[in-house]
Motif scaffolding. Structure first.
Motif, PDB file in Angstrom:
ATOM      1  N   ILE A   1       0.752  -1.169  -0.170  1.00  0.00           N
ATOM      2  CA  ILE A   1      -0.057   0.015  -0.101  1.00  0.00           C
ATOM      3  C   ILE A   1       0.973   1.426   0.006  1.00  0.00           C
ATOM      4  O   ILE A   1       1.978   1.341   0.703  1.00  0.00           O
ATOM      5  N   GLU A   2       0.378   2.429  -0.901  1.00  0.00           N
ATOM      6  CA  GLU A   2       1.387   3.241  -0.939  1.00  0.00           C
ATOM      7  C   GLU A   2       0.551   4.665  -0.895  1.00  0.00           C
ATOM      8  O   GLU A   2      -0.289   4.585  -1.530  1.00  0.00           O
ATOM      9  N   ILE A   3       0.965   5.556   0.076  1.00  0.00           N
ATOM     10  CA  ILE A   3       0.354   6.861   0.305  1.00  0.00           C
ATOM     11  C   ILE A   3       1.384   7.977  -0.862  1.00  0.00           C
ATOM     12  O   ILE A   3       2.515   7.968  -0.838  1.00  0.00           O
ATOM     13  N   ALA A   4       0.530   8.405  -1.830  1.00  0.00           N
ATOM     14  CA  ALA A   4       1.359   9.411  -2.805  1.00  0.00           C
ATOM     15  C   ALA A   4       1.666  10.762  -2.119  1.00  0.00           C
ATOM     16  O   ALA A   4       1.071  10.991  -1.086  1.00  0.00           O
ATOM     17  N   PRO A   5       2.545  11.572  -2.602  1.00  0.00           N
ATOM     18  CA  PRO A   5       2.931  12.990  -2.026  1.00  0.00           C
ATOM     19  C   PRO A   5       1.750  13.646  -1.928  1.00  0.00           C
ATOM     20  O   PRO A   5       1.467  14.671  -1.147  1.00  0.00           O
ATOM     21  N   ASP A   6       0.446  13.446  -2.494  1.00  0.00           N
ATOM     22  CA  ASP A   6      -0.643  14.159  -2.327  1.00  0.00           C
ATOM     23  C   ASP A   6      -1.680  13.633  -1.063  1.00  0.00           C
ATOM     24  O   ASP A   6      -2.672  14.283  -1.049  1.00  0.00           O
ATOM     25  N   ASN A   7      -1.026  12.748  -0.552  1.00  0.00           N
ATOM     26  CA  ASN A   7      -1.649  11.978   1.044  1.00  0.00           C
ATOM     27  C   ASN A   7      -2.873  11.138   0.542  1.00  0.00           C
ATOM     28  O   ASN A   7      -3.689  10.726   1.193  1.00  0.00           O
ATOM     29  N   ASN A   8      -2.953  10.772  -0.885  1.00  0.00           N
ATOM     30  CA  ASN A   8      -3.934   9.813  -1.135  1.00  0.00           C
ATOM     31  C   ASN A   8      -3.262   8.450  -1.622  1.00  0.00           C
ATOM     32  O   ASN A   8      -2.206   8.485  -1.991  1.00  0.00           O
ATOM     33  N   LEU A   9      -4.196   7.498  -1.590  1.00  0.00           N
ATOM     34  CA  LEU A   9      -3.465   6.166  -1.951  1.00  0.00           C
ATOM     35  C   LEU A   9      -3.221   6.261  -3.622  1.00  0.00           C
ATOM     36  O   LEU A   9      -3.929   6.742  -4.330  1.00  0.00           O
ATOM     37  N   THR A  10      -2.356   5.301  -3.898  1.00  0.00           N
ATOM     38  CA  THR A  10      -1.750   5.128  -5.174  1.00  0.00           C
ATOM     39  C   THR A  10      -2.656   3.984  -5.825  1.00  0.00           C
ATOM     40  O   THR A  10      -3.409   3.315  -4.879  1.00  0.00           O
ATOM     41  N   ASN A  11      -2.796   3.637  -6.911  1.00  0.00           N
ATOM     42  CA  ASN A  11      -3.608   2.572  -7.679  1.00  0.00           C
ATOM     43  C   ASN A  11      -2.723   1.340  -7.173  1.00  0.00           C
ATOM     44  O   ASN A  11      -2.545   0.546  -8.393  1.00  0.00           O
ATOM     45  N   SER A  12      -2.418   0.983  -6.165  1.00  0.00           N
ATOM     46  CA  SER A  12      -1.845  -0.535  -6.080  1.00  0.00           C
ATOM     47  C   SER A  12      -2.831  -1.524  -5.789  1.00  0.00           C
ATOM     48  O   SER A  12      -3.990  -1.228  -5.099  1.00  0.00           O
ATOM     49  N   THR A  13      -2.534  -2.699  -6.073  1.00  0.00           N
ATOM     50  CA  THR A  13      -3.299  -3.813  -5.930  1.00  0.00           C
ATOM     51  C   THR A  13      -2.340  -4.877  -5.377  1.00  0.00           C
ATOM     52  O   THR A  13      -1.470  -5.194  -5.749  1.00  0.00           O
ATOM     53  N   PRO A  14      -3.001  -6.021  -4.583  1.00  0.00           N
ATOM     54  CA  PRO A  14      -2.190  -7.142  -4.223  1.00  0.00           C
ATOM     55  C   PRO A  14      -1.844  -8.174  -5.407  1.00  0.00           C
ATOM     56  O   PRO A  14      -2.362  -8.000  -6.444  1.00  0.00           O
ATOM     57  N   VAL A  15      -0.732  -8.473  -5.135  1.00  0.00           N
ATOM     58  CA  VAL A  15      -0.023  -9.485  -6.201  1.00  0.00           C
ATOM     59  C   VAL A  15       0.412 -10.776  -5.705  1.00  0.00           C
ATOM     60  O   VAL A  15       0.255 -11.225  -4.506  1.00  0.00           O
ATOM     61  N   ASN A  16       0.307 -11.776  -6.375  1.00  0.00           N
ATOM     62  CA  ASN A  16       0.552 -13.168  -6.082  1.00  0.00           C
ATOM     63  C   ASN A  16       2.135 -13.469  -6.063  1.00  0.00           C
ATOM     64  O   ASN A  16       2.954 -12.816  -6.823  1.00  0.00           O
ATOM     65  N   LEU A  17       2.674 -14.115  -5.038  1.00  0.00           N
ATOM     66  CA  LEU A  17       3.971 -14.310  -4.817  1.00  0.00           C
ATOM     67  C   LEU A  17       4.511 -15.352  -5.551  1.00  0.00           C
ATOM     68  O   LEU A  17       3.843 -16.157  -5.988  1.00  0.00           O
TER      69      LEU A  17
END
Length: 142
Positions: free
Chosen positions: A126-142
């Motif tokens: 999970i990543e918080i962008a410089p504008d304090n909102n979430l980026t469009n990341s999703t879970p991935v399979n290992l």
């Protein structure tokens, strides 16, 4: 006497390094003993029954709190007040329907919630962008 011993040890190390040579490996047989990084990265070991995991990176300008919870409201993990520029460690939890709640205790900033079914061998950065909102990341399979 103590200084003499230190001098002798330092002299031995320096003289050993001074006499070292560097030889080229051009044309030298490798005997299969060297494994390149590309080989290691191209075939990662398969994941086997590993619990899902998540972590949060705060690239924003305010502290955030991450709560990982089940859909019935059981809090599994909390990362409280993660300061800007910091990254949490990976947090593991049992597979299932998971809510990721990102709290921003700052006026004018809205909290954000994500819902994913997390299975074994899944990871979520999970990543918080410089504008304090979430980026469009999703879970991935290992």
């Amino acid at each position: 006497m103590k200084n003499l011993l230190k001098f002798i040890v330092a002299f031995a190390i320096i003289s050993t390094c001074y006499n070292c040579t560097v030889e080229s490996l051009d044309g030298a047989p490798l005997d299969g003993a060297v494994i390149s990084a590309a080989t290691l990265n191209s075939n990662p070991p398969p994941c086997s029954d590993q619990d899902p995991q998540a972590r949060i990176t705060n690239n924003g300008t305010i502290p955030v709190t991450l709560e990982i919870a089940t859909v019935d409201g059981t809090i599994l993990h909390t990362v409280a007040d993660l300061a800007p520029g910091n990254v949490s460690g990976y947090l593991t939890f049992a597979p299932g329907e998971i809510i990721f709640n990102i709290e921003k205790n700052t006026t004018g900033e809205s909290d954000e919630k994500l819902f994913y079914t997390m299975n074994q061998c899944m990871s979520f950065d999970i990543e918080i962008a410089p504008d304090n909102n979430l980026t469009n990341s999703t879970p991935v399979n290992l």
